[in-house]
Design a protein around this motif. Structure first.
Motif, PDB file in Angstrom:
ATOM      1  N   ARG A 191       0.846  -1.181   0.000  1.00 35.57           N
ATOM      2  CA  ARG A 191       0.000   0.000   0.000  1.00 35.57           C
ATOM      3  C   ARG A 191       0.886   1.238   0.000  1.00 35.57           C
ATOM      4  O   ARG A 191       2.097   1.155   0.267  1.00 35.57           O
ATOM      5  N   THR A 192       0.284   2.392  -0.279  1.00 29.12           N
ATOM      6  CA  THR A 192       1.014   3.651  -0.341  1.00 29.12           C
ATOM      7  C   THR A 192       0.385   4.653   0.616  1.00 29.12           C
ATOM      8  O   THR A 192      -0.840   4.808   0.647  1.00 29.12           O
ATOM      9  N   TRP A 193       1.243   5.305   1.389  1.00 27.06           N
ATOM     10  CA  TRP A 193       0.812   6.372   2.291  1.00 27.06           C
ATOM     11  C   TRP A 193       1.101   7.713   1.612  1.00 27.06           C
ATOM     12  O   TRP A 193       2.149   7.901   0.990  1.00 27.06           O
ATOM     13  N   ARG A 194       0.165   8.661   1.758  1.00 26.20           N
ATOM     14  CA  ARG A 194       0.374  10.030   1.299  1.00 26.20           C
ATOM     15  C   ARG A 194       0.166  10.983   2.469  1.00 26.20           C
ATOM     16  O   ARG A 194      -0.687  10.741   3.332  1.00 26.20           O
ATOM     17  N   PHE A 195       0.945  12.063   2.500  1.00 25.07           N
ATOM     18  CA  PHE A 195       0.867  13.016   3.603  1.00 25.07           C
ATOM     19  C   PHE A 195       0.690  14.420   3.043  1.00 25.07           C
ATOM     20  O   PHE A 195       1.431  14.838   2.139  1.00 25.07           O
ATOM     21  N   PRO A 201      -2.216  11.754   7.146  1.00 23.24           N
ATOM     22  CA  PRO A 201      -2.008  10.677   6.174  1.00 23.24           C
ATOM     23  C   PRO A 201      -3.294  10.239   5.475  1.00 23.24           C
ATOM     24  O   PRO A 201      -4.392  10.384   6.005  1.00 23.24           O
ATOM     25  N   SER A 202      -3.129   9.694   4.290  1.00 28.13           N
ATOM     26  CA  SER A 202      -4.172   8.930   3.608  1.00 28.13           C
ATOM     27  C   SER A 202      -3.495   7.691   3.034  1.00 28.13           C
ATOM     28  O   SER A 202      -2.325   7.734   2.654  1.00 28.13           O
ATOM     29  N   VAL A 203      -4.209   6.590   2.997  1.00 21.39           N
ATOM     30  CA  VAL A 203      -3.613   5.307   2.607  1.00 21.39           C
ATOM     31  C   VAL A 203      -4.474   4.652   1.533  1.00 21.39           C
ATOM     32  O   VAL A 203      -5.706   4.660   1.623  1.00 21.39           O
ATOM     33  N   ARG A 270       8.361  17.391   9.371  1.00 26.45           N
ATOM     34  CA  ARG A 270       7.162  17.623   8.560  1.00 26.45           C
ATOM     35  C   ARG A 270       6.044  16.622   8.867  1.00 26.45           C
ATOM     36  O   ARG A 270       5.065  16.542   8.130  1.00 26.45           O
ATOM     37  N   ASN A 271       6.195  15.844   9.916  1.00 28.18           N
ATOM     38  CA  ASN A 271       5.161  14.873  10.315  1.00 28.18           C
ATOM     39  C   ASN A 271       4.925  13.797   9.258  1.00 28.18           C
ATOM     40  O   ASN A 271       3.819  13.253   9.154  1.00 28.18           O
ATOM     41  N   VAL A 272       5.936  13.473   8.494  1.00 27.07           N
ATOM     42  CA  VAL A 272       5.796  12.495   7.420  1.00 27.07           C
ATOM     43  C   VAL A 272       6.312  11.139   7.879  1.00 27.07           C
ATOM     44  O   VAL A 272       7.457  11.017   8.315  1.00 27.07           O
ATOM     45  N   ALA A 273       5.461  10.119   7.796  1.00 27.89           N
ATOM     46  CA  ALA A 273       5.795   8.715   8.078  1.00 27.89           C
ATOM     47  C   ALA A 273       5.859   8.402   9.566  1.00 27.89           C
ATOM     48  O   ALA A 273       6.440   7.389   9.962  1.00 27.89           O
TER      49      ALA A 273
END
Length: 692
Positions: A191-195, A201-203, A270-273
């Motif tokens: 799956r892919t996470w987007r921020f 996040p959205s998955v 940046r609150n990513v991952a």
């Protein structure tokens, strides 16, 4: 101190983990984001603003570095999963505070090593990685700062393999758009996470195009894990489909066994991952029940005792940190077995007595929440014990056990201290005693020649921080004197049998003892002792006195420094039926060792520091020349685009004023960290100067 009642979470869903890294890799920023995403705090504070939760000491906020390891507790529920309890310890990245990392790793079940995506594997990254491996702590890696220009995820993974000897398992890859990391490809769950810009996040599950694009990367991960996991290898070799459940289970087994380390990219700032990392903590790192039993020794006869993580077993806990806060002292402990409740009486190995528990607390940085009970796997604090020391074991009074204590590296640098006002002498003594109680790598002594107070530490920053704490916390203004280097000496060769004999027999009760021993160099850092005497020539009641006499003699060699790397073997002895006693054998052993060392001669050892410099290209020549003038040996030189990383081994005695010189050479653009590396034979000039 408030009281909390949290929902009971089973021990198999606890995770006690540390955040470890080189200074400025982003550990504290990451910890802040982890606390925010778990709902433990409601807004994030930044390190550069002095507002991070775990950097609660005023000095930490001013300097922008972590000085003391801070423990916090949080809960996390993976999507579609069950709630888990996390105890996070944010540790310092500066080598001068390595004891904080050492004692944290001693009690934690797992750790995540944070690497900068730009700087990669740095010197202290290597140190803490190997510290964790020495303690058998399962490891993950988080490649941070992937939003920075020049960040290279694959290069950091390659460095992990080449520099650390690690087996990195890339479980996720970054999605880079423009200059920023905007997403993460989960190779395990497909799956892919987007921020978004706020880090929300959205998955989504892979579509056919993504499945084709990332198929090779997932196959590479499966092949790497299958190399060390038989159940996964069987699925892979028979070409059966491998879903997320099977791959996660194999990754967990391999991580717990120390066969590999899952690696994820991200950008804490940046609150990513952050959410995928929290999920990875739960998926791959151990609970207290997954860790092997620790070994202790029974207090009565010294027999080996296995301490398993069982709440129904007798109590066994280790004090790993002591902090003196405004409202009183806190002793942090890890409970390895049994249960602990307010009001219980526990045996303390440090005082050899039973003491009652008055208050127990869960700690969140500088805040405490009272609890009534704790059990195997818990990390809690006892409030109010003023004389407790790091490394003490607490156990059930009926089952007294001693766990392995916590060892600090020997201090390498000392300053002379004196209060500016003689009226502050008592406050200075009290403050130094409290600081030494908190930090086993900080030592206080007295110069035997001048009577001045000496403080020993791991480096200039360590001592600067301690002096500043004396001023702020104890109100003592102090003057500091010139640095002194902690030299050592070691036997130059092996001696033959040497006799130490004490014979004072002038009527009445006398003093008689004879000890014959030999001394030989081991080439190592520690001393060894062996008694090969036979036939009772040294009566059993006096054997301990001989060993203590040997240890006492090794505290100061012929050159006036502690002796290391000496193997002392007792060969023979003689006692008198009336005139022999412990004091006589203690003295005879001392005489024999001193005579043996005078016969062999000793080699002066000086501390050599690993100096790691990051310098702009224009200053590299001047920096290298200065290091070589100081007797440094260049061990590594790496060109990283606009900057060059230099590593050199330099005698500590030659580093006085180095920070100032480096600023001058580079117009303030270079930075350096200095870490103790090893003791090595001093140069002829230095040995002559120290002996003169």
């Amino acid at each position: 101190m408030s009281t909390t009642r949290e929902t009971r979470i089973p021990v198999d869903r606890w995770r006690n983990l540390g955040i470890i890294a080189h200074v400025d890799a982003g550990k504290t920023t990451l910890t802040e984001r982890l606390l925010y995403k778990t709902g433990t705090i409601h807004r994030t504070g930044e390190v550069h603003d002095g507002a991070a939760t775990t950097d609660h000491m005023e000095l930490e906020r001013e300097r922008g570095i972590t000085i003391g390891a801070a423990a916090v507790r949080a809960n996390w529920t993976p999507d579609g999963g069950q709630p888990h309890r996390l105890t996070l310890i944010d540790t310092p990245g500066h080598i001068d505070f390595a004891i904080e990392v050492e004692r944290s790793l001693r009690v934690l079940d797992g750790a995540v090593t944070v690497f900068s995506g730009v700087a990669g594997v740095q010197p202290q990254s290597e140190t803490v990685w190997h510290q964790a491996r020495r303690h058998g702590v399962p490891l993950m890696a988080f490649v941070n700062k992937m939003d920075r220009p020049g960040a290279d995820f694959d290069a950091v993974v390659a460095q992990m393999r080449d520099t650390l000897g690690a087996n990195p398992w890339v479980v996720a890859r970054p999605v880079i758009e423009g200059e920023h990391m905007t997403g993460l490809v989960d190779l395990v769950a497909e799956r892919t996470w987007r921020f978004d810009d706020a880090g929300t996040p959205s998955v989504h599950a892979w579509n056919d195009a993504e499945r084709g694009e990332y198929a090779d990367a997932r196959a590479e991960l499966i092949a790497a894990v299958a190399d060390s996991d038989e159940p996964l290898a069987e699925l892979w070799l028979t070409e059966q489909p491998i879903d997320a459940t099977a791959l996660t289970a194999a990754l967990r087994r391999g991580t717990l066994a120390g066969k590999g380390s899952p690696v994820l990219p991200g950008s804490a700032f940046r609150n990513v991952a952050i959410e995928p990392l929290l999920d990875a903590f739960v998926a791959y790192l151990p609970s207290p029940l997954d860790r092997p039993a620790v070994i202790g020794h029974a207090d009565d006869d010294g027999s080996e005792v296995t301490v398993a993580p069982d709440a129904d077993a007798p109590l066994a806990a280790l004090v790993f940190k002591v902090v003196n806060q405004a409202h009183g002292p806190l002793a942090f402990l890890r409970i390895y077995a049994g249960r602990l409740s307010v009001g219980d009486g526990v045996w303390r190995s440090g005082t050899d007595r039973v003491q009652r528990i008055g208050r127990l607390a869960v700690v969140r940085a500088e805040d405490t929440e009272a609890v009534e009970h704790a059990e195997a796997g818990d990390i809690v604090a006892i409030a109010g014990w003023k004389d407790v020391a790091t490394g003490e074991t607490l156990s059930a009074p009926q089952h007294r056990v001693r766990l392995e204590t916590i060892q600090a590296q020997p201090a390498v640098l000392s300053w002379r201290l004196s209060p500016e006002r003689s009226a502050d002498l008592l406050k200075l003594g009290n403050g130094l005693a409290r600081l030494a109680q908190e930090d086993p790598s900080f030592r206080v002594g007295t110069d035997p020649e001048t009577g001045e107070t000496l403080v020993w530490g791991m480096g200039e920053l360590h001592l600067e921080v301690m002096v500043e704490r004396l001023r702020r916390e104890w109100g003592v203004q102090v003057r500091t004197g010139s640095p002194r280097v902690a030299y050592q000496e070691t036997p130059a060769s092996a001696s033959g049998p040497v006799e130490g004999k004490l014979a004072k027999q002038t009527g009445g009760s006398g003093q008689f003892a004879r000890v014959v021993l030999s001394v030989a160099p081991t080439g190592g850092e520690s001393n060894s002792y062996e008694d090969r005497s036979t036939g009772g020539v040294i009566p059993k009641p006096f054997q301990a006195a001989v060993e203590k006499g040997v240890a006492s003699a090794l505290l100061e060699g012929p050159r006036g420094f502690p002796v290391v790397g000496a193997a002392v073997t007792v060969l023979d002895g003689q006692a008198h039926a009336v005139d022999s006693n412990e004091a006589a054998f203690h003295r005879a052993a001392q005489m024999a060792v001193k005579s043996a060392l005078e016969a062999t001669g000793t080699v002066l050892l000086e501390p050599v520091m690993r100096v790691s410099v990051s310098a702009p290209g224009s200053a590299v020549g001047d920096v290298l020349g200065d290091l070589q003038r100081r007797g440094g040996q260049i061990v590594n030189l790496v060109d990283r685009q606009e900057r060059t990383e230099i590593e050199a081994d330099v005698p500590l005695a030659q580093l006085d004023g180095y920070s100032t010189a480096l600023r001058s050479l580079s117009q303030g653009r270079a930075s350096a960290t200095v870490a103790f590396h090893a003791y090595r034979p001093a140069t002829l000039q230095e040995a002559a100067r120290r002996t003169a």
